[in-house]
Structure formats: structure tokens, C-alpha cells
Enzyme design. Structure first.
Site: not given
Length: 458
Positions: A265, A268, A296, A334, A352, A375
Site C-alpha cells: 500500500e 501504491w 454518462w 478503503n 467519475w 477513482w
């Protein structure tokens, strides 16, 4: 007395393992300065929750500096202009700072370097962007090979201790008063509950690290269960640089159990910053151009659904619990972030970017790189992303990860319901009148999303 040097703080609000501070302290008197700069980030200036955190973190940093014989100078305005003026005012010959990689900070660093002698140091990430490269010499775009390459350079160097003292200049320049910046909400004080959950500042960060070590051995499983305290909750402390990733790495490796999942993590976080260095507009543009054709829903039609999602009134208890936790605490578990993001994007078919902007304003750990990459991972539009066609089933996720207690905590209308029915009150005909019906059924939302995806692909 030698000329002073300026120490430019940004998202690195600590004294320990602070390479810029260490370098500045070796040269003579140090003038630490924080510039509240909304002009360079423009539309990406800090959101409301981040400003709450910043207020308390700056107050903590000033207290720490004063214990070392120093203090924090506060100025507001364009970073390059403010630092150049402060250098002329104090006779400072250099500016030391940790390097930052958001597109506006890279722009600001270039502007500052054009007006004063700027020295940048590493320390906001495990490795600076570009430190590991592919065999062809390019930047990694896929996380897994990137993580393997980073691991070859780990562990990071041992963290630097805070200096015993910091030499002060012969004369301190004028400083703004923190209270005059209006960083704290007042009418209404929607952050009233934040202080019950968070302790911004370097000391709070260190305490959070140590508290996590006691349960680090359970992280691999507990991190997915929102009803427990399985995550580290270090994200806002890392974002504001109150603790270095190197310190967190070394302490995690000292804990019992296998820290590999947690360390990935941290990697990341480095990965996300590498991506925004390659694609600076990651927060506003699809990394995969094909998604520019995604049909969308028009917000004139979807505005009420967006508002219901923001308020935690979707009729999906796990989604609503997460959105209400976000509003009350400035943070969301998370696993629930992924569920809530997927619901907005796929069940509600809302772009998004509307969700990412809401998180930007509402999260105390709102980080441009992490927020944007995460996202777009959920949306499927990112460089390394989940397939859009893989649609999370929030009701299944809720039961699978045992979210009943989490729902009871944040959705009190459902607190009286048992574990078997609380995840989907509608399906069991036990939904109270005070709780909304589903905005859309799971099957209906899934089919609409897949149809839109098929149209995008032509």
C-alpha cells in the site's frame, strides 16, 4: 551572523526525517515558512476537510519548532512571489524544500527556482518518481512490475532524527496569524466531530503508527472489514508529511507478522505519484482516451441521484454508511471507498470526476495522485485499472465483509436490524420509513452500465 536560509514547508509538516530541514540547519540560521498558495493550484486548491487538518497541523508544527528555538512564519499568496519577497526582506540566500510532484507544485518549484536559489530534497515518497524504470528506460505504467522494481531498492535509508535545536535569525520577519486564514469551518461547523477522531501533527502521526503496530499482523484480512479498526488510518498523516514513508516502512517491518500487504500500500502511493508525473491531468482527464466517449448521464437528469449519494441516502446501507462516515469524520474505510465509488460510476452512471471532486473536498487525506488514480482504477479509465465491466455488487460486498456493525454505527435508522437483514432491508421487507428506498436496483443499474459501456466501445 551568516545569512539565513528559508525552509519552505508544504505537505511535509514534520521535523524528523526532514532532509530539507537537515540541510538548512547545517548552513546557519533557518527561517521556516509555510505559504498558503491557492493561486498556483487554482481549481485544485485544498478542499474544506484538508483545510481543517492543515490548520491543526500548522499549529502543531509551530509548537514543535518553538521547542527547538525556532518558529513558523506564515504568509499567503503566490509561492514564488512570497518566497522571493521574504528572501529580499531577510537577506536569505537559499531556499531548501522537499520536492513535491503534483502538477501545480512542479510548476511552483520551477517558478521559485527562477527567482531564488532553490534546493530540493527527497523525502515525500519512498523513491522519487522515475527512480525505477523499465528495461527500455521508461516509466512503469503497470503497478505490479513497478512494485517489484521498488522492492529491489528497499528498505529505505534509516530516517533522520529531528535536530536538537534550530538556529534562529537575528530578526524574525512578520507572520500572518493562523486564525486569520479562516481554515476552520464555522457557519456551520461541519467538522465538529473531526477532533474526536484525529490528532493532526507529527506527534499524532507517530502515535498512530505505534497504535497500528499492535494490530499489523491482522492487516491482510482486517483491512477489508469496515466494522473493525483494521486499516492504519495513516493516510492523512502521510499526505501532510507529518511522518515520512521511510519511518512508516521501518516501523511496519519491526512489527510482528508479515508486513508485505501493508508495504504494498505504501508502494501504491509512490505508483500513483509516478502516474501523475507522466499524466499531470490525471485528476480531470481519462487516462484511456476511449472513455471520452462514455455516455454518462447528464447531470440535469442525475443531479438528485448525485446529491443522494453525497448525503448517504442511496438506499444501499453499505454505501450510505461510507458516505456518512466521510461527512462526519473526513475519512472513509478503503474497501467502502471502492464500493461507494463503483456505485456512483456504474449503478448511477455518473462521471467519475464528480465523485473525485466530492472526495477532494470532503477527505482529510485528499491527495491528488491517490484520489485520481484510485477513482480511475474503479472507473476502468486508468492506465492500470479494473475493467469497467466488473461491477461491484454492494449488497454482496456488505455481507461478505461483515459490515453490519459499521452500518449500525453510521446509519442509525437501521441500527435495530439484525445481521441477516441489515445489508438489504428492502429485500427482507424491513426497511423503516425513515430510510430511503434504493435509487436503482442492482440488476437494473448493472444492465444500464454495461449497455453504456457497449455503446462507448462502438
Amino acid at each position: 551572523m551568516p545569512a539565513p536560509v528559508l525552509l519552505w514547508f508544504r505537505q511535509d509538516l514534520r521535523l524528523s526525517d526532514q532532509a530539507a530541514l537537515a540541510a538548512a540547519a547545517q548552513e546557519g540560521p533557518v527561517i521556516p515558512v509555510y505559504v498558503l498558495d491557492d493561486s498556483v493550484p487554482r481549481s485544485w486548491k485544498m478542499g474544506g476537510a484538508s483545510r481543517w487538518w492543515l490548520h491543526h497541523s500548522l499549529a502543531s508544527l509551530d509548537e514543535s519548532l518553538r521547542r527547538k528555538g525556532s518558529r513558523l512564519i506564515l504568509r499567503r499568496g503566490n509561492s514564488a512571489g512570497v518566497l522571493a519577497a521574504l528572501a529580499a526582506e531577510t537577506g536569505a540566500t537559499k531556499v531548501h524544500a522537499l520536492g513535491h510532484y503534483e502538477p501545480w507544485w512542479r510548476q511552483a518549484q520551477k517558478a521559485v527556482a527562477g527567482r531564488v536559489d532553490l534546493h530540493l530534497h527527497d523525502g515525500t515518497l519512498l523513491l522519487p518518481p522515475g527512480a525505477v524504470r523499465t528495461g527500455a528506460g521508461g516509466m512503469y505504467r503497470i503497478y505490479t512490475p513497478f512494485a517489484r522494481a521498488v522492492m529491489e531498492h528497499m528498505p529505505p535509508a534509516d530516517p533522520l532524527p529531528a535536530p536538537q535545536g534550530i538556529d534562529a535569525p537575528g530578526h524574525w520577519p512578520e507572520s500572518d496569524r493562523l486564525s486569520d486564514w479562516g481554515l476552520l469551518p464555522s457557519k456551520p461547523d461541519w467538522a465538529a466531530g473531526f477532533g474526536e477522531v484525529w490528532s493532526p501533527g507529527e506527534q499524532g502521526a507517530r502515535e498512530r503508527v505505534e497504535a497500528f503496530l499492535d494490530k499489523a499482523d491482522a492487516y491482510a484480512i482486517a483491512r477489508d472489514r469496515p466494522s473493525g479498526e483494521g486499516t492504519s488510518r495513516l493516510s492523512p498523516h502521510l499526505h501532510f508529511g507529518e511522518v515520512s514513508p521511510a519511518h512508516v516502512w521501518h516501523r511496519a517491518c519491526a512489527a510482528k507478522g508479515d508486513p508485505s500487504i501493508f508495504l504494498r500500500e505504501l508502494i501504491w502511493r509512490d505508483y500513483a505519484h509516478n502516474q501523475v508525473c507522466v499524466l499531470p491531468a490525471y485528476g480531470s482527464q481519462n487516462a484511456q482516451g476511449a472513455f471520452d466517449a462514455m455516455p454518462w448521464r447528464d447531470l440535469r437528469e442525475a443531479k438528485r441521484d448525485l446529491a443522494a449519494w453525497q448525503q448517504g441516502r442511496t438506499g444501499y446501507p453499505i454505501v450510505d454508511a461510507g458516505m456518512r462516515q466521510l461527512w462526519r469524520t473526513g475519512w472513509m474505510h478503503n474497501r467502502v471507498r471502492m464500493i461507494a465509488a463503483s456505485f456512483l460510476i456504474k449503478h448511477l452512471l455518473i462521471d467519475w470526476r464528480h465523485g473525485a471532486r466530492w472526495f477532494w473536498d470532503a477527505l482529510v487525506d485528499a491527495d491528488y495522485a491517490n484520489n485520481s488514480v484510485n477513482w480511475q482504477w474503479v472507473a476502468g479509465s486508468g492506465v492500470d485499472a479494473n475493467l469497467f465491466s466488473r461491477i461491484m455488487a454492494p449488497l454482496v460486498q456488505s455481507e461478505k465483509f461483515d459490515a453490519a456493525a459499521y452500518i449500525r454505527q453510521w446509519v442509525p435508522e437501521l441500527a435495530h436490524l439484525g445481521d441477516k437483514v441489515i445489508h438489504d432491508p428492502d429485500a427482507h421487507s424491513v426497511r423503516p420509513e425513515s430510510y430511503p428506498a434504493k435509487l436503482i436496483g442492482h440488476r437494473e443499474g448493472r444492465e444500464r452500465a454495461l449497455a453504456a459501456y457497449a455503446r462507448m466501445r462502438g
